[in-house]
Motif scaffolding. Structure first.
Motif, mmCIF file in Angstrom:
data_model
loop_
_atom_site.group_PDB
_atom_site.id
_atom_site.type_symbol
_atom_site.label_atom_id
_atom_site.label_comp_id
_atom_site.label_asym_id
_atom_site.label_seq_id
_atom_site.Cartn_x
_atom_site.Cartn_y
_atom_site.Cartn_z
ATOM 1 N N VAL A 68 41.975 39.354 43.810
ATOM 2 C CA VAL A 68 41.090 38.209 44.050
ATOM 3 C C VAL A 68 41.354 37.168 42.964
ATOM 4 C CG1 VAL A 68 39.247 39.381 45.300
ATOM 5 C CG2 VAL A 68 39.274 39.491 42.812
ATOM 6 N N LYS A 69 41.234 35.893 43.341
ATOM 7 C CA LYS A 69 41.621 34.851 42.393
ATOM 8 C C LYS A 69 40.433 34.359 41.550
ATOM 9 C CE LYS A 69 43.915 30.409 42.259
ATOM 10 N NZ LYS A 69 44.492 29.333 42.996
ATOM 11 N N VAL A 70 39.391 33.909 42.241
ATOM 12 C CA VAL A 70 38.300 33.262 41.510
ATOM 13 C C VAL A 70 37.547 34.257 40.628
ATOM 14 C CG1 VAL A 70 36.177 31.929 41.769
ATOM 15 C CG2 VAL A 70 38.097 31.513 43.259
ATOM 16 N N GLU A 71 37.297 35.440 41.178
ATOM 17 C CA GLU A 71 36.577 36.455 40.388
ATOM 18 C C GLU A 71 37.425 36.891 39.192
ATOM 19 O OE1 GLU A 71 36.885 36.468 43.629
ATOM 20 O OE2 GLU A 71 34.854 36.467 44.460
ATOM 21 N N ASN A 79 46.220 37.195 39.019
ATOM 22 C CA ASN A 79 44.953 37.625 39.631
ATOM 23 C C ASN A 79 44.676 39.089 39.320
ATOM 24 O OD1 ASN A 79 44.832 35.091 40.674
ATOM 25 N ND2 ASN A 79 45.583 35.666 42.698
ATOM 26 N N PHE A 80 45.759 39.821 39.120
ATOM 27 C CA PHE A 80 45.613 41.212 38.693
ATOM 28 C C PHE A 80 45.345 41.289 37.186
ATOM 29 C CE2 PHE A 80 48.378 43.949 36.185
ATOM 30 C CZ PHE A 80 47.716 45.160 36.315
ATOM 31 N N SER A 81 46.088 40.495 36.418
ATOM 32 C CA SER A 81 46.102 40.732 34.965
ATOM 33 C C SER A 81 45.001 40.005 34.189
ATOM 34 C CB SER A 81 47.467 40.365 34.396
ATOM 35 O OG SER A 81 47.742 39.008 34.633
ATOM 36 N N ARG A 82 44.440 38.939 34.750
ATOM 37 C CA ARG A 82 43.421 38.209 33.964
ATOM 38 C C ARG A 82 42.198 39.081 33.619
ATOM 39 N NH1 ARG A 82 44.794 32.386 36.697
ATOM 40 N NH2 ARG A 82 46.171 31.761 34.992
ATOM 41 N N PRO A 83 41.654 39.853 34.560
ATOM 42 C CA PRO A 83 40.540 40.728 34.147
ATOM 43 C C PRO A 83 40.981 41.771 33.121
ATOM 44 C CG PRO A 83 40.636 40.522 36.545
ATOM 45 C CD PRO A 83 41.894 39.919 36.023
ATOM 46 N N LYS A 102 37.622 43.849 39.526
ATOM 47 C CA LYS A 102 38.458 45.024 39.797
ATOM 48 C C LYS A 102 37.924 45.844 40.979
ATOM 49 C CE LYS A 102 41.788 44.277 37.188
ATOM 50 N NZ LYS A 102 43.154 44.176 37.752
ATOM 51 N N TRP A 103 36.610 45.857 41.142
ATOM 52 C CA TRP A 103 36.005 46.549 42.294
ATOM 53 C C TRP A 103 36.448 45.852 43.591
ATOM 54 C CZ3 TRP A 103 32.177 44.869 45.839
ATOM 55 C CH2 TRP A 103 31.576 45.868 46.587
ATOM 56 N N LEU A 104 36.429 44.515 43.570
ATOM 57 C CA LEU A 104 36.876 43.764 44.753
ATOM 58 C C LEU A 104 38.362 44.025 45.003
ATOM 59 C CD1 LEU A 104 35.015 40.372 44.195
ATOM 60 C CD2 LEU A 104 34.698 41.931 46.121
ATOM 61 N N GLU A 105 39.138 44.088 43.907
ATOM 62 C CA GLU A 105 40.578 44.344 44.052
ATOM 63 C C GLU A 105 40.824 45.702 44.722
ATOM 64 O OE1 GLU A 105 42.952 43.510 40.481
ATOM 65 O OE2 GLU A 105 44.234 45.198 41.051
ATOM 66 N N ASP A 106 40.037 46.703 44.322
ATOM 67 C CA ASP A 106 40.192 48.028 44.937
ATOM 68 C C ASP A 106 39.884 47.983 46.426
ATOM 69 O OD1 ASP A 106 41.128 49.876 43.032
ATOM 70 O OD2 ASP A 106 39.169 49.936 42.045
ATOM 71 N N ARG A 107 38.995 47.088 46.837
ATOM 72 C CA ARG A 107 38.588 47.058 48.244
ATOM 73 C C ARG A 107 39.356 46.055 49.087
ATOM 74 N NH1 ARG A 107 35.708 49.406 45.229
ATOM 75 N NH2 ARG A 107 34.388 51.152 45.842
ATOM 76 N N LYS A 108 39.673 44.874 48.483
ATOM 77 C CA LYS A 108 40.262 43.808 49.309
ATOM 78 C C LYS A 108 41.661 43.388 48.878
ATOM 79 C CE LYS A 108 37.279 40.344 48.996
ATOM 80 N NZ LYS A 108 36.349 39.243 49.282
ATOM 81 N N GLY A 109 42.130 43.922 47.754
ATOM 82 C CA GLY A 109 43.370 43.394 47.165
ATOM 83 C C GLY A 109 42.987 42.365 46.106
#
Ligand SMILES: Cc1cc2nc3c(=O)[nH]c(=O)nc-3n(C[C@H](O)[C@H](O)[C@H](O)COP(=O)(O)OP(=O)(O)OC[C@H]3O[C@@H](n4cnc5c(N)ncnc54)[C@H](O)[C@@H]3O)c2cc1C
Length: 381
Positions: free
Chosen positions: A307-310, A232-236, A298-305
Motif C-alpha cells: 500500500v502506498k499512502v499508509e 511501499n514495502f520498505s518505508r514502514p 504491514k497488516w494491509l500489505e499482508d491482506r492486499k499487497g
C-alpha cells in the motif's frame, strides 16, 4: 473485534530477535568507532541460532502475517544496534530485480546482495532530476553508463547494484530505466565509506560509473514507477528501524529515572502526573501511535499487497516519533547522556536517519497530501 495481541508464534520469533539484539548491542560502540570497517554478514554469536526472518516464512497460520512480523522483527533488532547478528541477505535492489527481472536474470542474480543506486548530488527527494545516463551501443549489444550515485547502503558489501538511469530518445524526451552492474565491472568503482553522524556501522559509500559497459542482458527494465513501488514495502520498515532505536532509548531512560524514584503511573490521569512523568507518558503515546501506523501498513500489505499512502503515513509518523522521542529522552536524562558511558547519545544519532532516507518526512507528507486532496505532482510540489 480489533485484537492487538501477538500470537504465540509471533512471540517466539520476537523473543528470539530481542535476545539476539541484546547480544549484538555488545558490538554497537565498536562499529560506531570503526566506521571504515564494514561489519561481517554474520557475527560469531549467530552460529547455532535461528534466523527469525527465515523462520517466519515457514510459519503461515502461526503468525499474524509475514509483513507484520517482519516489521516487528526489525523493531526488535534495532533495539540492539544497526548491525544485527545476521545482516539480512537481501537489500532493496533485490526487490526491484524480483518485481521486474526476467526469469533468466532472477536465476543469475537472485541469490546476490543487490544495493540500489538512485540518489545523486543534485537529486535526492526529487529523483526525476538524476543525470546518470545510459547509452546503447548496438554493435556490441552493450550499455554505457556514466554518472555518480551518493550515500548508497551496502555499497561495499553488495555483490551488485541496480542503478537508476535516465535515457534520452532522438527527440530529446527523457525516460528512466535500471541496469544491474556487478562488482568488478570495469568503469564501476566504490568510494570510501561516508563519515556519518549516526548509523556509522551501516556500510554507506558513493558509486562512480565512468564509461562503464554492461551487456544488454543486464538491462533490468524497471521504470520510474516500478523502482519507487519498492518503497511501499520498505518505508514502514524504515519507520520500524527508528522505533526500535527509540524504544531502546526510552527503556533506558525509564530505567535511569526509576533508579532515582521517578516512575510514571500508567493508570492515573495525565493531570496527576509530575512534569517528568507526564512527558514520558506523552512520549509513550507518540511511540504507540507510530507503532500502530507501521502495523496498519504491514497488516494491509499482508491482506492486499503493498500500500502506498499508509506506507508513507507510517514512515512520516515513525520518522517524526523517532526524532522526538530520542531528543526528549536526552533532555530527560541530562548531560550524562551525552557522554559515551552508555549508548544513549548513539541511539539519538542513529534514530535521525529514519526521517531522512527513502524520503524525508516533508516528502512523505507531500505524498499523503497529494493523495488525500487529489492533487497531481505538478499541482502540489
Ligand atoms: C545513511 C544513508 C543511506 C542512504 N542509502 C541510500 C541508498 O541505498 N540508495 C539511494 O539511492 N539513496 C540512499 N540514500 C539517500 C537518501 O534516500 C536521500 O538522502 C534522501 O532521499 C533525501 O535526499 P537528499 O539527501 O538529496 O535531500 P534533499 O532532497 O535535498 O532534501 C533536503 C531537505 O529538504 C526537504 N525537502 C525536499 N523537497 C521538499 C519539498 N518538495 N517540500 C518540502 N521539503 C522538501 C527534505 O525533506 C529535506 O529536509 C541514503 C542516505 C543516507 C544518509
Amino acid at each position: 473485534m480489533i485484537d492487538f495481541e501477538l500470537s504465540d508464534g509471533d512471540k517466539t520469533l520476537v523473543n528470539e530477535a530481542r535476545e539476539q539484539a541484546l547480544i549484538a548491542r555488545n558490538y554497537a560502540r565498536y562499529y560506531d568507532k570503526h566506521e571504515d570497517e564494514v561489519p561481517p554478514r554474520e557475527l560469531p554469536e549467530a552460529q547455532g541460532r535461528p534466523d527469525p526472518f527465515a523462520q517466519r516464512l515457514l510459519m503461515d497460520g502461526e503468525i499474524s502475517g509475514k509483513a507484520v512480523v517482519e516489521a516487528l522483527l526489525h523493531m526488535e533488532f534495532f533495539r540492539g544496534d544497526v548491525v544485527p547478528l545476521r545482516i539480512p541477505r537481501i537489500s532493496l535492489g533485490n526487490y526491484v530485480l524480483e518485481s521486474v527481472g526476467s526469469p533468466e536474470q532472477i536465476e543469475k542474480w537472485g541469490k546476490s546482495r543487490i544495493a540500489i543506486g538512485i540518489t545523486e548530488p543534485g537529486a535526492g527527494s526529487d529523483p526525476s532530476r538524476i543525470t546518470t545516463s545510459a547509452i546503447y551501443d548496438q554493435a556490441a549489444d552493450e550499455w554505457i553508463i556514466n554518472g555518480e550515485k551518493i550515500f548508497i547502503t551496502f555499497a561495499e558489501d553488495a555483490d551488485a547494484v541496480i542503478v537508476f538511469t535516465k535515457l534520452k530518445n532522438k527527440e530529446g524526451r527523457s525516460s528512466y530505466t535500471t541496469f544491474l552492474v556487478e562488482k568488478g565491472t570495469p568503469g564501476f568503482s566504490v568510494g570510501p565509506q561516508v563519515k556519518k553522524m549516526g548509523i556509522r556501522a551501516e556500510d554507506t559509500a558513493n558509486l562512480i560509473f565512468q564509461d562503464c559497459r554492461v551487456p544488454g542482458f543486464n538491462h533490468v527494465k524497471a521504470d520510474f514507477k516500478a523502482v519507487f513501488e519498492v518503497f511501499n514495502f520498505s518505508r514502514p520498515i524504515v519507520a520500524a528501524f527508528g522505533l526500535g532505536t527509540s524504544r531502546a532509548l526510552l527503556d533506558f531512560t525509564l530505567e535511569k529515572l526509576a533508579e532515582v524514584g521517578i516512575t510514571p503511573d500508567y493508570r492515573s490521569s495525565i493531570g496527576t502526573q509530575s512534569a517528568i512523568t507526564e512527558r514520558l507518558l506523552r512520549l509513550e503515546a507518540e511511540y504507540e501511535a507510530a507503532w500502530l501506523a507501521v502495523m496498519r501498513a504491514k497488516w494491509l500489505e499482508d491482506r492486499k499487497g503493498r500500500v502506498k499512502v499508509e506506507a508513507s503515513m507510517a514512515k512520516a509518523m515513525g520518522g517524526m516519533a523517532a526524532r522526538k522521542i530520542t531528543q526528549e529522552c536526552l533532555e530527560l536524562l541530562g548531560p550524562v547522556s551525552l557522554t559515551e558511558a552508555d549508548l544513549a547519545e548513539k541511539w539519538f544519532r542513529d534514530a535521525r536517519i529514519s526521517d531522512i532516507y527513502e524520503g524525508p518526512g516533508e516528502v512523505q507528507r507531500l505524498l499523503i497530501a497529494r493523495h488525500l486532496l487529489g492533487y497531481s505532482q505538478e499541482e502540489l510540489r
